[in-house]
Design an enzyme around this catalytic site. Structure first.
Site, PDB file in Angstrom:
ATOM      1  N   GLY A   1       0.189  -5.011   0.549  1.00 10.24           N
ATOM      2  CA  GLY A   1      -0.913  -4.764  -0.374  1.00 10.24           C
ATOM      3  C   GLY A   1      -0.762  -5.492  -1.701  1.00 10.24           C
ATOM      4  O   GLY A   1      -1.759  -5.834  -2.351  1.00 10.24           O
TER       5      GLY A   1
ATOM      6  N   GLU B   1       4.149  -6.291   7.739  1.00  8.98           N
ATOM      7  CA  GLU B   1       3.379  -5.298   8.510  1.00  8.98           C
ATOM      8  C   GLU B   1       3.833  -5.134   9.965  1.00  8.98           C
ATOM      9  O   GLU B   1       3.750  -4.033  10.509  1.00  8.98           O
ATOM     10  CB  GLU B   1       1.887  -5.643   8.494  1.00  8.98           C
ATOM     11  CG  GLU B   1       1.191  -5.351   7.175  1.00  8.98           C
ATOM     12  CD  GLU B   1       1.482  -6.392   6.106  1.00  8.98           C
ATOM     13  OE1 GLU B   1       2.036  -7.453   6.446  1.00  8.98           O
ATOM     14  OE2 GLU B   1       1.158  -6.129   4.932  1.00  8.98           O
TER      15      GLU B   1
ATOM     16  N   ASP C   1      -2.460  -7.528   7.186  1.00 10.53           N
ATOM     17  CA  ASP C   1      -3.837  -7.275   6.745  1.00 10.53           C
ATOM     18  C   ASP C   1      -4.055  -7.803   5.323  1.00 10.53           C
ATOM     19  O   ASP C   1      -3.480  -8.824   4.964  1.00 10.53           O
ATOM     20  CB  ASP C   1      -4.159  -5.780   6.894  1.00 10.53           C
ATOM     21  CG  ASP C   1      -3.285  -4.891   6.024  1.00 10.53           C
ATOM     22  OD1 ASP C   1      -2.206  -5.343   5.599  1.00 10.53           O
ATOM     23  OD2 ASP C   1      -3.667  -3.746   5.755  1.00 10.53           O
TER      24      ASP C   1
ATOM     25  N   GLY D   1       0.857  -1.179   0.000  1.00 10.61           N
ATOM     26  CA  GLY D   1       0.000   0.000   0.000  1.00 10.61           C
ATOM     27  C   GLY D   1       0.890   1.226   0.000  1.00 10.61           C
ATOM     28  O   GLY D   1       2.035   1.172   0.457  1.00 10.61           O
TER      29      GLY D   1
END
Ligand SMILES: *[C@@H]1O[C@H](CO)[C@@H](O)[C@H](O)[C@H]1NC(C)=O
Ligand SMILES: *[C@@H]1O[C@H](CO)[C@@H](O)[C@H](O)[C@H]1NC(C)=O
Ligand SMILES: *[C@@H]1O[C@H](CO)[C@@H](O)[C@H](O)[C@H]1NC(C)=O
Length: 299
Positions: free
Chosen positions: A140, A163, A171, A90
């Protein structure tokens, strides 16, 4: 293969264009091309290692949703632009900036909400979805690939869920796909952020297939050339298997698998830390160091 075009109004096939809603936002950072019933998405931020930002999610999701419901679309392929990365994660920069700005910007909230919806759609898509995960594939980037049915790694793939180093949890569907890996590999990858390289991505079960990066263009062409009426999971699987190199490297974690299975087995983090601490092997002590670095934010 028609040239890559901007997303939105210029979808190539007129019959498809007729049903394309014109409200899909356009961005040069997400390119879409079409060949008959196939759709190819290219993440196009090579300088940012194709990191996923909110405008890209906002282009990707409605487009994919439309294809999911359109019986004339047979398959979706996704890849990254350039040779370095599929998608490095991300876009942390835009999220952090928004969170700190205190100017009413909601990018940091909207991004995760909308990204997870895209991950879910990829995970439940009604037709074959093939992610070509050549190069860096992190966070991501795993959300855009591992949730889908087919993930094709190359010897250049470097995959991780890093993460915990950011004080975040794994996630983008990580709690689903990591927890389903064998030998507690998922718990190990989630907590340590360990980077899997090349064939290891395949052996760990995060890629479904492996090919030589020098065959990527040919594979892409072969997928796009599949007769539309022949596209189904087993046909795509057969095709991907044909590209498997004759000498795939063995799993570099083979010797540690037993340790991973035993020591990363715990209902709580404390239990795992205790098992690692009680095991005097050099490997276990190294993992313990990594975990304390993660926990202290020094990673
Ligand atoms: C990939 O292909 C290149 C060129 O065809 C070859 O030299 C190389 O050995 C291959 N690598 C693997 C891992 O098969
Ligand atoms: C998939 O398509 C092939 C033809 O391309 C066909 O032979 C095969 O039976 C199909 N498999 C399934 C499970 O529908
Ligand atoms: C570490 O754990 C493994 C797996 O349970 C075990 O086989 C090994 O003997 C342990 N080593 C030490 C030094 O405690």
């Amino acid at each position: 293969m028609l040239p890559v075009r901007r997303l939105g109004s210029s979808l190539i096939s007129p019959s498809v264009r007729a049903t394309t809603t014109s409200a899909i936002p356009q961005t040069d950072e997400l390119l879409v091309s079409a060949l008959k019933s196939k759709r190819l998405i290219t993440l196009n931020r090579p300088k940012a290692l194709n990191a996923l930002n909110l405008p890209m999610v906002r282009s990707f999701y409605p487009q994919l949703k439309e294809w999911n419901d359109d019986k004339r679309i047979s398959m979706v392929i996704v890849k990254g632009s350039g040779e370095k990365a599929f998608c490095a994660g991300g876009d942390v920069l835009s999220v952090t900036k928004s969170a700190k700005a205190n100017d009413g910007s909601t990018v940091h909230k909207d991004f995760f909400y909308e990204e997870y919806q895209l991950n879910h759609l990829i995970g439940t898509l009604s037709k074959p979805y093939v992610a070509l995960i050549d190069g860096i594939t992190m966070g991501g980037g795993c959300g855009l690939s591992v949730n889908g049915r087919f993930r094709v790694a190359t010897e250049r793939t470097m995959l991780a869920m890093p993460e915990t180093a950011l004080g975040l949890f794994p996630d983008v569907g990580g709690s689903y796909f990591l927890s389903r890996l064998r030998s507690n590999l998922g718990m190990f990858l989630a907590l340590t952020g360990y980077r899997l390289q090349g064939a290891d991505v395949y052996h760990a079960g995060l890629a479904t297939h492996i090919i030589n990066s020098s065959d990527l263009a040919e594979l892409e062409k072969a997928l796009l050339d599949l007769p539309s009426e022949q596209v189904n999971d087993s046909r795509v699987d057969d095709l991907l298997k044909k590209f498997r190199p004759s000498d795939v490297k063995t799993f570099s974690l083979a010797n540690e698998l037993q340790l991973i299975e035993k020591l990363f087995d715990g209902k709580t983090l404390e239990e795992i830390l205790k098992k690692l601490a009680d095991n005097n092997s050099e490997w276990a002590q190294k993992q313990l160091k990594t975990l304390s670095k993660m926990a202290s934010g020094l990673a």
